[in-house]
Every structure is written in structure tokens, then in C-alpha cells.
Design a protein around this motif. Structure first.
Motif, PDB file in Angstrom:
ATOM      1  N   VAL A 136      31.293  36.363   2.292  1.00  0.00           N
ATOM      2  CA  VAL A 136      31.278  37.689   2.909  1.00  0.00           C
ATOM      3  C   VAL A 136      30.103  37.781   3.873  1.00  0.00           C
ATOM      4  O   VAL A 136      29.294  36.863   3.969  1.00  0.00           O
ATOM      5  CB  VAL A 136      31.161  38.803   1.831  1.00  0.00           C
ATOM      6  CG1 VAL A 136      32.376  38.822   0.921  1.00  0.00           C
ATOM      7  CG2 VAL A 136      29.892  38.641   1.015  1.00  0.00           C
ATOM      8  N   SER A 137      29.980  38.923   4.517  1.00  0.00           N
ATOM      9  CA  SER A 137      28.903  39.147   5.479  1.00  0.00           C
ATOM     10  C   SER A 137      27.689  39.788   4.819  1.00  0.00           C
ATOM     11  O   SER A 137      27.813  40.651   3.957  1.00  0.00           O
ATOM     12  CB  SER A 137      29.389  40.068   6.598  1.00  0.00           C
ATOM     13  OG  SER A 137      30.417  39.451   7.329  1.00  0.00           O
ATOM     14  N   TYR A 138      26.515  39.348   5.272  1.00  0.00           N
ATOM     15  CA  TYR A 138      25.234  39.894   4.844  1.00  0.00           C
ATOM     16  C   TYR A 138      24.539  40.464   6.070  1.00  0.00           C
ATOM     17  O   TYR A 138      24.560  39.856   7.142  1.00  0.00           O
ATOM     18  CB  TYR A 138      24.364  38.803   4.218  1.00  0.00           C
ATOM     19  CG  TYR A 138      24.753  38.463   2.805  1.00  0.00           C
ATOM     20  CD1 TYR A 138      23.964  38.857   1.735  1.00  0.00           C
ATOM     21  CD2 TYR A 138      25.914  37.755   2.537  1.00  0.00           C
ATOM     22  CE1 TYR A 138      24.326  38.553   0.431  1.00  0.00           C
ATOM     23  CE2 TYR A 138      26.285  37.447   1.236  1.00  0.00           C
ATOM     24  CZ  TYR A 138      25.488  37.850   0.188  1.00  0.00           C
ATOM     25  OH  TYR A 138      25.835  37.558  -1.103  1.00  0.00           O
ATOM     26  N   VAL A 154      25.311  37.893   9.219  1.00  0.00           N
ATOM     27  CA  VAL A 154      25.727  36.504   9.035  1.00  0.00           C
ATOM     28  C   VAL A 154      26.866  36.519   8.032  1.00  0.00           C
ATOM     29  O   VAL A 154      26.750  37.127   6.967  1.00  0.00           O
ATOM     30  CB  VAL A 154      24.561  35.637   8.517  1.00  0.00           C
ATOM     31  CG1 VAL A 154      25.034  34.227   8.196  1.00  0.00           C
ATOM     32  CG2 VAL A 154      23.434  35.596   9.548  1.00  0.00           C
ATOM     33  N   ASP A 155      27.955  35.878   8.390  1.00  0.00           N
ATOM     34  CA  ASP A 155      29.118  35.805   7.504  1.00  0.00           C
ATOM     35  C   ASP A 155      29.107  34.430   6.842  1.00  0.00           C
ATOM     36  O   ASP A 155      29.202  33.407   7.522  1.00  0.00           O
ATOM     37  CB  ASP A 155      30.401  36.008   8.303  1.00  0.00           C
ATOM     38  CG  ASP A 155      31.609  36.185   7.411  1.00  0.00           C
ATOM     39  OD1 ASP A 155      31.680  35.506   6.353  1.00  0.00           O
ATOM     40  OD2 ASP A 155      32.493  36.980   7.760  1.00  0.00           O
ATOM     41  N   PHE A 156      28.958  34.404   5.520  1.00  0.00           N
ATOM     42  CA  PHE A 156      28.893  33.135   4.803  1.00  0.00           C
ATOM     43  C   PHE A 156      30.259  32.528   4.532  1.00  0.00           C
ATOM     44  O   PHE A 156      30.349  31.482   3.907  1.00  0.00           O
ATOM     45  CB  PHE A 156      28.068  33.290   3.519  1.00  0.00           C
ATOM     46  CG  PHE A 156      26.597  33.391   3.820  1.00  0.00           C
ATOM     47  CD1 PHE A 156      25.854  32.250   4.041  1.00  0.00           C
ATOM     48  CD2 PHE A 156      25.985  34.619   3.956  1.00  0.00           C
ATOM     49  CE1 PHE A 156      24.511  32.326   4.367  1.00  0.00           C
ATOM     50  CE2 PHE A 156      24.641  34.709   4.280  1.00  0.00           C
ATOM     51  CZ  PHE A 156      23.908  33.556   4.491  1.00  0.00           C
ATOM     52  N   THR A 157      31.324  33.135   5.041  1.00  0.00           N
ATOM     53  CA  THR A 157      32.642  32.513   4.979  1.00  0.00           C
ATOM     54  C   THR A 157      32.634  31.246   5.818  1.00  0.00           C
ATOM     55  O   THR A 157      33.059  30.180   5.384  1.00  0.00           O
ATOM     56  CB  THR A 157      33.727  33.471   5.503  1.00  0.00           C
ATOM     57  OG1 THR A 157      33.681  34.673   4.753  1.00  0.00           O
ATOM     58  CG2 THR A 157      35.104  32.843   5.413  1.00  0.00           C
ATOM     59  N   ASP A 158      32.118  31.377   7.043  1.00  0.00           N
ATOM     60  CA  ASP A 158      32.142  30.269   7.989  1.00  0.00           C
ATOM     61  C   ASP A 158      30.830  30.093   8.751  1.00  0.00           C
ATOM     62  O   ASP A 158      30.735  29.260   9.632  1.00  0.00           O
ATOM     63  CB  ASP A 158      33.292  30.454   8.975  1.00  0.00           C
ATOM     64  CG  ASP A 158      33.231  31.803   9.692  1.00  0.00           C
ATOM     65  OD1 ASP A 158      32.166  32.469   9.674  1.00  0.00           O
ATOM     66  OD2 ASP A 158      34.250  32.195  10.286  1.00  0.00           O
ATOM     67  N   GLY A 159      29.840  30.894   8.440  1.00  0.00           N
ATOM     68  CA  GLY A 159      28.552  30.790   9.116  1.00  0.00           C
ATOM     69  C   GLY A 159      28.471  31.529  10.425  1.00  0.00           C
ATOM     70  O   GLY A 159      27.494  31.385  11.156  1.00  0.00           O
ATOM     71  N   SER A 160      29.479  32.339  10.753  1.00  0.00           N
ATOM     72  CA  SER A 160      29.433  33.062  12.024  1.00  0.00           C
ATOM     73  C   SER A 160      28.322  34.109  12.015  1.00  0.00           C
ATOM     74  O   SER A 160      27.957  34.643  10.977  1.00  0.00           O
ATOM     75  CB  SER A 160      30.787  33.705  12.327  1.00  0.00           C
ATOM     76  OG  SER A 160      31.144  34.625  11.323  1.00  0.00           O
ATOM     77  N   ILE A 161      27.793  34.353  13.197  1.00  0.00           N
ATOM     78  CA  ILE A 161      26.690  35.283  13.395  1.00  0.00           C
ATOM     79  C   ILE A 161      27.097  36.214  14.530  1.00  0.00           C
ATOM     80  O   ILE A 161      27.445  35.742  15.610  1.00  0.00           O
ATOM     81  CB  ILE A 161      25.400  34.534  13.768  1.00  0.00           C
ATOM     82  CG1 ILE A 161      25.084  33.475  12.719  1.00  0.00           C
ATOM     83  CG2 ILE A 161      24.241  35.493  13.953  1.00  0.00           C
ATOM     84  CD1 ILE A 161      24.068  32.450  13.180  1.00  0.00           C
ATOM     85  N   SER A 169      30.360  48.040   5.760  1.00  0.00           N
ATOM     86  CA  SER A 169      29.449  47.581   4.710  1.00  0.00           C
ATOM     87  C   SER A 169      29.254  46.078   4.689  1.00  0.00           C
ATOM     88  O   SER A 169      30.201  45.307   4.801  1.00  0.00           O
ATOM     89  CB  SER A 169      29.959  48.040   3.346  1.00  0.00           C
ATOM     90  OG  SER A 169      29.891  49.443   3.275  1.00  0.00           O
ATOM     91  N   LYS A 170      27.996  45.704   4.538  1.00  0.00           N
ATOM     92  CA  LYS A 170      27.581  44.306   4.391  1.00  0.00           C
ATOM     93  C   LYS A 170      26.694  44.223   3.159  1.00  0.00           C
ATOM     94  O   LYS A 170      26.064  45.193   2.764  1.00  0.00           O
ATOM     95  CB  LYS A 170      26.776  43.848   5.612  1.00  0.00           C
ATOM     96  CG  LYS A 170      27.390  44.152   6.955  1.00  0.00           C
ATOM     97  CD  LYS A 170      28.427  43.148   7.331  1.00  0.00           C
ATOM     98  CE  LYS A 170      28.891  43.332   8.762  1.00  0.00           C
ATOM     99  NZ  LYS A 170      30.160  43.973   8.880  1.00  0.00           N
ATOM    100  N   LEU A 171      26.618  43.045   2.556  1.00  0.00           N
ATOM    101  CA  LEU A 171      25.711  42.855   1.437  1.00  0.00           C
ATOM    102  C   LEU A 171      24.301  42.640   1.968  1.00  0.00           C
ATOM    103  O   LEU A 171      24.096  42.447   3.163  1.00  0.00           O
ATOM    104  CB  LEU A 171      26.168  41.688   0.574  1.00  0.00           C
ATOM    105  CG  LEU A 171      27.541  41.852  -0.094  1.00  0.00           C
ATOM    106  CD1 LEU A 171      27.824  40.697  -1.028  1.00  0.00           C
ATOM    107  CD2 LEU A 171      27.648  43.180  -0.823  1.00  0.00           C
ATOM    108  N   LEU A 172      23.350  42.637   1.058  1.00  0.00           N
ATOM    109  CA  LEU A 172      21.941  42.524   1.459  1.00  0.00           C
ATOM    110  C   LEU A 172      21.225  41.558   0.533  1.00  0.00           C
ATOM    111  O   LEU A 172      21.363  41.642  -0.680  1.00  0.00           O
ATOM    112  CB  LEU A 172      21.285  43.916   1.375  1.00  0.00           C
ATOM    113  CG  LEU A 172      19.836  44.050   1.804  1.00  0.00           C
ATOM    114  CD1 LEU A 172      19.685  43.714   3.302  1.00  0.00           C
ATOM    115  CD2 LEU A 172      19.346  45.469   1.550  1.00  0.00           C
ATOM    116  N   ARG A 173      20.500  40.608   1.110  1.00  0.00           N
ATOM    117  CA  ARG A 173      19.628  39.702   0.356  1.00  0.00           C
ATOM    118  C   ARG A 173      18.244  39.853   0.966  1.00  0.00           C
ATOM    119  O   ARG A 173      18.073  39.740   2.173  1.00  0.00           O
ATOM    120  CB  ARG A 173      20.093  38.256   0.481  1.00  0.00           C
ATOM    121  CG  ARG A 173      19.247  37.293  -0.376  1.00  0.00           C
ATOM    122  CD  ARG A 173      19.693  35.846  -0.247  1.00  0.00           C
ATOM    123  NE  ARG A 173      21.094  35.630  -0.404  1.00  0.00           N
ATOM    124  CZ  ARG A 173      21.735  35.462  -1.568  1.00  0.00           C
ATOM    125  NH1 ARG A 173      21.057  35.469  -2.693  1.00  0.00           N
ATOM    126  NH2 ARG A 173      23.029  35.254  -1.613  1.00  0.00           N
TER     127      ARG A 173
END
Length: 179
Positions: A136-138, A154-161, A169-173
Motif C-alpha cells: 500500500v501507499s505510505y 511511496v507505494d510499496f506495491t511496486d515502489g512508485s513515488i 488515506s495513506k499509512l504512516l511510518r
């Protein structure tokens, strides 16, 4: 470029040229074989390349496998600021701050540094170190220079930015300077 520098992809049905290269195939699963990440065993991870310390779990999740709780999605800049303030106010080792009070939302480059482009797995991140990271996207804390109402993600599905509206909504780290 006209899209603010976003990394884009095209439909697989559109014909493109291909350049073949020789070498070994990328592994299917992202690993920490290089030792870039150090799990401190307290919910934090050190990155030897960037010197940053990351919260191991996305906000809202906890535990050694990040399976306790529910991932918290942020849908506005105010929500990001509110979460960062709440985490830093609870700096106890048993609280959300994990013993630190200087957590912040990462900038676009810092967040993108977690993408592992050497593997073909989705999510494109070392899940042995960052468990329960979905494809998903962060959200980052970097505003789009062309439209300050948008943040880069940044979308961790494919690394797109790419930049996007925080209302989606996006997640947060969270991140902090390392030791």
C-alpha cells in the motif's frame, strides 16, 4: 516534467522496446542479506546506509510482528502532525514513542530509501525487518512544489513515488535521526 517528477508506469498492453541484460534474476522475496537494517528488538530499526532509525511498525500497529492493533491511515497534513505530536508526547518505553520524543514523518527521499528494488516481491520492502508492511501507499512529509495541498507518497506495491492529495488515506511510518 509535466507530472511533477512522478515515477509513472504504463499498461502492459502498450508495446514497448525491451533491453535484455545478463546476470542473475532478482530474488522473489526481499531480504536483509546485506545487513543494512538492524532490528534493535524494541520496535525500532536502524538503517546503516542512511543512519536513520525507523519505527518497525506502521502507526497504529505494535508487537514483534506488528500484528497488534490496526494500521492508522492519515488523510490530511493535520492528521500527520497530530499523530507525530501524540507519539512524541508518549515517549515512555511502553508507549507509542518507544523511548524517544523526536519522531517525525519522513521526507520523500527517506521514505523511498526503504523501497527494495532488488526483489520482485510485493511489498517491495524487507518484510523480515518491517513485518506487516502492506503493498500500500505510505505518506511522506514532503509537499508537492506544484500544489502544496498534495504530499508525496511511496507505494510499496511496486515502489512508485508520486504526489497525491492527503484526503486519499495513506499509512504512516515514523522516523528519527539515528544513534
Amino acid at each position: 516534467t509535466d507530472n511533477g517528477g512522478a515515477v509513472s508506469f504504463d499498461a502492459k498492453t502498450n508495446l514497448k522496446n525491451v533491453r535484455l541484460v545478463q546476470g542473475t534474476a532478482n530474488p522473489a522475496v526481499c531480504s536483509n542479506a546485506s545487513g543494512q537494517y538492524r532490528d534493535f528488538g524494541d520496535g525500532t530499526v536502524g538503517d546503516s546506509k542512511t543512519g536513520l532509525m525507523w519505527k518497525q511498525c506502521a502507526e497504529g500497529l505494535s508487537g514483534s510482528s506488528c500484528s497488534t492493533g490496526a494500521a492508522m491511515a492519515v488523510d490530511s497534513i493535520a492528521a500527520i502532525v497530530s499523530r507525530v505530536n501524540a507519539v512524541n508526547a508518549d515517549a515512555s518505553t511502553s508507549g507509542a514513542g518507544l523511548g524517544y520524543s523526536d519522531w517525525r514523518a519522513p521526507n520523500r527521499g527517506e521514505l523511498a530509501s526503504l523501497v527494495n528494488r532488488r526483489c520482485t516481491a510485493s511489498p517491495a520492502i524487507v518484510t523480515s525487518v518491517f513485518p506487516a508492511t502492506g503493498a500500500v501507499s505510505y505518506s511522506s512529509a514532503t509537499n508537492d512544489a506544484n500544489d502544496i495541498s498534495r504530499l508525496w507518497y511511496v507505494d510499496f506495491t511496486d515502489g512508485s513515488i508520486a504526489p497525491g492529495r492527503p484526503a486519499i488515506s495513506k499509512l504512516l511510518r515514523l522516523v528519527r535521526a539515528g544513534q
